[in-house]
Motif scaffolding. Structure first.
Motif, mmCIF file in Angstrom:
data_model
loop_
_atom_site.group_PDB
_atom_site.id
_atom_site.type_symbol
_atom_site.label_atom_id
_atom_site.label_comp_id
_atom_site.label_asym_id
_atom_site.label_seq_id
_atom_site.Cartn_x
_atom_site.Cartn_y
_atom_site.Cartn_z
ATOM 1 N N UNK A 24 0.844 -1.189 0.000
ATOM 2 C CA UNK A 24 0.000 0.000 0.000
ATOM 3 C C UNK A 24 0.883 1.244 0.000
ATOM 4 N N UNK A 25 0.440 2.339 -0.613
ATOM 5 C CA UNK A 25 1.246 3.561 -0.616
ATOM 6 C C UNK A 25 1.629 4.018 0.786
ATOM 7 N N UNK A 26 0.732 3.826 1.760
ATOM 8 C CA UNK A 26 1.001 4.259 3.139
ATOM 9 C C UNK A 26 2.138 3.473 3.781
ATOM 10 N N UNK A 27 2.464 2.326 3.214
ATOM 11 C CA UNK A 27 3.534 1.490 3.772
ATOM 12 C C UNK A 27 4.901 1.837 3.198
ATOM 13 N N UNK A 28 4.929 2.730 2.220
ATOM 14 C CA UNK A 28 6.185 3.076 1.546
ATOM 15 C C UNK A 28 6.677 4.438 2.000
ATOM 16 N N UNK A 53 0.456 -6.799 -12.772
ATOM 17 C CA UNK A 53 0.013 -5.659 -13.569
ATOM 18 C C UNK A 53 -1.491 -5.728 -13.832
ATOM 19 N N UNK A 54 -2.009 -6.931 -14.057
ATOM 20 C CA UNK A 54 -3.457 -7.080 -14.220
ATOM 21 C C UNK A 54 -4.185 -6.626 -12.958
ATOM 22 N N UNK A 55 -3.653 -7.025 -11.814
ATOM 23 C CA UNK A 55 -4.280 -6.644 -10.540
ATOM 24 C C UNK A 55 -4.259 -5.135 -10.354
ATOM 25 N N UNK A 56 -3.104 -4.523 -10.638
ATOM 26 C CA UNK A 56 -2.989 -3.066 -10.483
ATOM 27 C C UNK A 56 -3.847 -2.340 -11.510
ATOM 28 N N UNK A 57 -3.956 -2.890 -12.710
ATOM 29 C CA UNK A 57 -4.759 -2.261 -13.758
ATOM 30 C C UNK A 57 -6.244 -2.332 -13.497
ATOM 31 N N UNK A 58 -6.650 -3.237 -12.627
ATOM 32 C CA UNK A 58 -8.079 -3.390 -12.297
ATOM 33 C C UNK A 58 -8.445 -2.724 -10.983
ATOM 34 N N UNK A 59 -7.496 -2.056 -10.351
ATOM 35 C CA UNK A 59 -7.723 -1.469 -9.025
ATOM 36 C C UNK A 59 -8.470 -0.136 -9.155
ATOM 37 N N UNK A 60 -9.716 -0.032 -8.645
ATOM 38 C CA UNK A 60 -10.502 1.195 -8.804
ATOM 39 C C UNK A 60 -10.319 2.201 -7.664
ATOM 40 N N UNK A 61 -9.267 2.061 -6.883
ATOM 41 C CA UNK A 61 -9.073 2.909 -5.703
ATOM 42 C C UNK A 61 -9.078 4.391 -6.069
ATOM 43 N N UNK A 62 -9.588 5.218 -5.135
ATOM 44 C CA UNK A 62 -9.567 6.667 -5.315
ATOM 45 C C UNK A 62 -8.296 7.306 -4.785
ATOM 46 N N UNK A 63 -7.446 6.520 -4.114
ATOM 47 C CA UNK A 63 -6.181 7.051 -3.611
ATOM 48 C C UNK A 63 -5.335 7.548 -4.794
ATOM 49 N N UNK A 64 -4.764 8.744 -4.669
ATOM 50 C CA UNK A 64 -4.035 9.355 -5.785
ATOM 51 C C UNK A 64 -2.905 8.456 -6.278
ATOM 52 N N UNK A 65 -2.108 7.924 -5.346
ATOM 53 C CA UNK A 65 -0.980 7.089 -5.758
ATOM 54 C C UNK A 65 -1.459 5.799 -6.419
ATOM 55 N N UNK A 66 -2.563 5.252 -5.921
ATOM 56 C CA UNK A 66 -3.103 4.046 -6.535
ATOM 57 C C UNK A 66 -3.650 4.344 -7.939
ATOM 58 N N UNK A 67 -4.245 5.535 -8.101
ATOM 59 C CA UNK A 67 -4.753 5.920 -9.421
ATOM 60 C C UNK A 67 -3.604 6.032 -10.422
ATOM 61 N N UNK A 68 -2.530 6.695 -9.996
ATOM 62 C CA UNK A 68 -1.385 6.837 -10.907
ATOM 63 C C UNK A 68 -0.775 5.474 -11.200
ATOM 64 N N UNK A 69 -0.718 4.622 -10.183
ATOM 65 C CA UNK A 69 -0.195 3.271 -10.384
ATOM 66 C C UNK A 69 -1.057 2.506 -11.381
ATOM 67 N N UNK A 70 -2.366 2.675 -11.275
ATOM 68 C CA UNK A 70 -3.255 1.995 -12.233
ATOM 69 C C UNK A 70 -2.967 2.457 -13.658
ATOM 70 N N UNK A 71 -2.804 3.761 -13.839
ATOM 71 C CA UNK A 71 -2.515 4.282 -15.173
ATOM 72 C C UNK A 71 -1.221 3.682 -15.720
ATOM 73 N N UNK A 72 -0.192 3.657 -14.868
ATOM 74 C CA UNK A 72 1.098 3.110 -15.306
ATOM 75 C C UNK A 72 1.000 1.618 -15.584
#
Length: 397
Positions: A24-28, A53-72
């Motif tokens: 999780x972003x909070x753990x980094x 990458x499939x898991x990250x690409x399917x993550x609908x989280x609203x957290x900013x870092x998770x959103x950017x991670x999904x895009x990447x």
């Protein structure tokens, strides 16, 4: 162009990238490492990294870092070119985040396999979004050769935003085989807005018609962008270069500012400060105008200014490129060491400087660089550099 910068992430191992992506972003300590990890995995080949990458690409989280991670992650899935990613990519088209939808559409196009009717319906639904999103969707239809079944794309040809209309014109030319979409794209190459000029260059590459190559090579946008489209336009279905395009490609890659369409710009004053400022401008047309002004100076002034720019701005890769180019175009044998150094530069952001150096080796007759040119012509992954070295060697012989 992400592949050119894979070396920037080479210090992160696949194992580290995988473990970082799972956290999780909070753990980094640095949450940004999470989306860097997704980019890093785009250059990997393992099944484990693909599943992450499939898991990250399917993550609908609203957290900013998770959103950017999904895009990447979506971008990385496109680079992996595995059709098993298509369900995740198509689902991402429904996101309420424009960059996510754009990356998903781009990735679908990069995988290179036309999607079925249901997938096409998902793409058409995304045409209801913002303009950048609409452009990416139309580009996916064009690059995958998919027909405009409900005329939704054809209607976009009348859009007030030339970036949307331009993508639709390219679809009309390439997929429908109707060349009347070329004229507005060629006209847009002369637009005062640099972003619109760049978009027209991309759209002409998607249209893929060699008859538009001559005006494209004179457009004052970056050489790599023009080259990418030009090779798409000049390459036959068998993978060879159209013979009638060879001279035009050579002209493009030698990139003489004096042969570009700069008439719409006020000329840059032939003075050191004006040239220095112009070379650092964000608009490539202004950079080329400054290089053209440098070329009008007396030889001593050219040498002195190049030395000063090399010392103060040599790490600016745009300036670095234009100096490597002008040295050859002006036949400045006194600065051949600059050309040799540019050809040997392996940092990815200086790749275009190596193209300029290849042609400068030819103009300066640097036969001692034949082995370097030969190695690049045989092994470099970037076609404009590989082809430039091949042609420079041919002419040197």
């Amino acid at each position: 162009m992400s592949e050119r910068f894979d070396t920037l992430f080479s210090g992160m191992s696949e194992e580290t990238a995988r473990s970082t992506l799972l956290r999780k972003p909070s753990e980094l300590d640095n949450p940004g490492l999470k989306y860097l990890a997704a980019t890093r995995l785009g250059a990997c080949t393992s099944a484990e990294s693909f599943e992450l990458l499939l898991e990250a690409g399917a993550n609908p989280s609203d957290d900013l870092y998770e959103r950017i991670t999904r895009r990447k992650a979506l971008d990385a899935l496109g680079r992996r070119k595995n059709p098993k990613a298509l369900p995740v990519l198509l689902d991402a088209l429904r996101a309420d985040d424009e960059p996510t939808v754009v990356n998903a559409a781009d990735a679908i196009a990069r995988i290179g396999i036309p999607v079925d009717i249901n997938g096409q319906a998902e793409l058409i639904r995304a045409l209801e979004g913002p303009d950048n999103q609409r452009r990416a969707v139309i580009q996916a239809f064009t690059r995958l050769g998919m027909a405009d079944r409900d005329h939704a794309i054809d209607r976009c040809r009348q859009d007030t935003n030339p970036l949307v209309a331009g993508a639709a014109h390219a679809h009309r030319v390439r997929v429908e085989g109707n060349p009347d979409g070329l004229s507005p794209l060629i006209s847009q190459l002369q637009d005062d807005n640099p972003g619109r000029r760049r978009a027209a260059v991309i759209d002409l590459g998607d249209a893929g018609r060699v008859e538009a190559l001559a005006p494209l090579i004179r457009c004052p946008v970056s050489m790599p962008l023009r080259a990418k489209s030009a090779f798409l336009m000049a390459t036959t279905g068998r993978g060879s270069i159209e013979p009638k395009a060879v001279d035009l490609l050579e002209q493009l890659l030698q990139d003489d500012p004096r042969r570009l369409d700069l008439d719409g710009l006020p000329p840059t004053e032939a003075a050191e400060d004006a040239i220095r400022d112009g070379l650092q401008h964000r608009d490539e047309a202004r950079q080329y105008a400054a290089a053209k002004a440098l070329m009008t100076l007396p030889k001593e002034g050219q040498l002195n200014l190049i030395d000063g720019l090399r010392s103060s701005l040599g790490s600016d890769y745009g300036v670095h490129y234009l100096l490597a180019s002008c040295t050859g175009l002006l036949h400045l044998h006194e600065r051949s060491d600059l050309v040799r150094e540019a050809l040997a530069e392996t940092a990815p952001q200086y790749a275009k400087s190596r193209v300029a150096a290849a042609w400068s080796c030819l103009r300066l007759g640097l036969g001692d660089q034949r082995s370097a040119l030969q190695a690049l012509s045989e092994s470099n992954p970037w076609q404009p550099l590989r082809w430039s070295c091949e042609r420079a060697l041919l002419h040197l012989a």
